[in-house]
Design a protein around this motif. Sequence first.
Motif, short mmCIF file in Angstrom:
data_model
loop_
_atom_site.label_atom_id
_atom_site.label_comp_id
_atom_site.label_asym_id
_atom_site.label_seq_id
_atom_site.Cartn_x
_atom_site.Cartn_y
_atom_site.Cartn_z
N ALA A 62 0.82 -1.21 0.00
CA ALA A 62 0.00 0.00 0.00
C ALA A 62 0.85 1.27 0.00
O ALA A 62 0.46 2.28 0.57
CB ALA A 62 -0.93 -0.01 1.21
N GLY A 63 2.02 1.21 -0.63
CA GLY A 63 2.86 2.40 -0.76
C GLY A 63 2.29 3.33 -1.81
O GLY A 63 1.25 3.06 -2.41
N LEU A 64 2.97 4.43 -2.04
CA LEU A 64 2.49 5.43 -2.99
C LEU A 64 2.34 4.84 -4.39
O LEU A 64 1.29 4.98 -5.02
CB LEU A 64 3.46 6.63 -3.01
N TRP A 65 3.37 4.16 -4.88
CA TRP A 65 3.31 3.53 -6.20
C TRP A 65 2.25 2.43 -6.21
O TRP A 65 1.51 2.28 -7.18
CB TRP A 65 4.68 2.97 -6.57
N ASP A 66 2.16 1.67 -5.13
CA ASP A 66 1.19 0.58 -5.04
C ASP A 66 -0.24 1.11 -5.08
O ASP A 66 -1.13 0.48 -5.68
CB ASP A 66 1.41 -0.23 -3.77
N LEU A 67 -0.49 2.25 -4.44
CA LEU A 67 -1.82 2.85 -4.48
C LEU A 67 -2.19 3.25 -5.90
O LEU A 67 -3.33 3.06 -6.33
CB LEU A 67 -1.89 4.06 -3.54
N PHE A 68 -1.21 3.81 -6.63
CA PHE A 68 -1.44 4.15 -8.04
C PHE A 68 -1.78 2.89 -8.84
O PHE A 68 -2.72 2.88 -9.64
CB PHE A 68 -0.22 4.86 -8.63
N LEU A 69 -1.00 1.81 -8.61
CA LEU A 69 -1.26 0.56 -9.32
C LEU A 69 -2.64 0.00 -8.97
O LEU A 69 -3.31 -0.59 -9.83
CB LEU A 69 -0.17 -0.47 -9.01
N ASP A 70 -3.08 0.17 -7.73
CA ASP A 70 -4.42 -0.27 -7.33
C ASP A 70 -5.50 0.50 -8.09
O ASP A 70 -6.50 -0.09 -8.53
CB ASP A 70 -4.63 -0.07 -5.82
N VAL A 71 -5.31 1.80 -8.25
CA VAL A 71 -6.29 2.63 -8.94
C VAL A 71 -6.48 2.15 -10.38
O VAL A 71 -7.60 2.10 -10.89
CB VAL A 71 -5.88 4.12 -8.91
N ILE A 72 -5.39 1.76 -11.03
CA ILE A 72 -5.50 1.30 -12.41
C ILE A 72 -5.59 -0.24 -12.50
O ILE A 72 -5.44 -0.81 -13.57
CB ILE A 72 -4.33 1.82 -13.28
N HIS A 73 -5.85 -0.87 -11.35
CA HIS A 73 -6.04 -2.32 -11.25
C HIS A 73 -4.85 -3.11 -11.79
O HIS A 73 -5.01 -4.08 -12.53
CB HIS A 73 -7.33 -2.75 -11.96
N MET A 74 -3.65 -2.67 -11.43
CA MET A 74 -2.43 -3.33 -11.90
C MET A 74 -1.52 -3.78 -10.75
O MET A 74 -0.35 -4.06 -10.97
CB MET A 74 -1.65 -2.40 -12.83
N ASN A 75 -2.02 -3.79 -9.53
CA ASN A 75 -1.22 -4.24 -8.38
C ASN A 75 -1.44 -5.74 -8.22
O ASN A 75 -2.48 -6.17 -7.73
CB ASN A 75 -1.64 -3.49 -7.11
#
Length: 133
Positions: free
Chosen positions: A20-33
Motif C-alpha cells: 500500500a505504498g504510494l506507487w502501489d496505491l497508483f497501481l491499485d487505482v489502475i487495477h495493476m497491483n
Amino acid sequence: MAKEQLDDVNFEILWEGKPAGLWDLFLDVIHMNFTSYQITKDELIITTGFFRRHSNTFELYTLKDPDLTETLIQRWLKVGTVSVTVDAHGKTERIGTKIYLKNLKEAAKVRKLLRDAIEEDVMERKITYFDKV
C-alpha cells in the motif's frame, strides 16, 4: 485432483494484504497491483505476477526474527516493511534469505501476528532450536 476439490481447500488464512505504498496505491487505482501476501496457519504465501503468476510459499517453522522497518515516507503513508529470515530448517538454497513484505498497512500488527504464528507453528511441531556458540 479435480478443480472442484481444489476450490474446497481451506488454508485458514490469518491475514492477507497487498502493498500500500504510494506507487502501489497508483497501481491499485489502475487495477495493476498483482502482489499479494497471505499468512496462514502453516505458511507465508507471496503471490506476484500478471502474465506468469507465481506463488512463493514458506513454511512458518522455517522463518525467524520478524522485523519492522519504516522509512520517513512510509511513516507519512502509515505503512511499513516486515522482513523475516529463512532459518536452517528450510531448503538449503534459501537459508539466510531475507523475505520482505513491503509497504504494509498496520505493519506492526502484521509483524506481531507473523511472530505469534511462527511461534505457534514451532510449538505445534515440537521443534527445538539450538544456538550456535
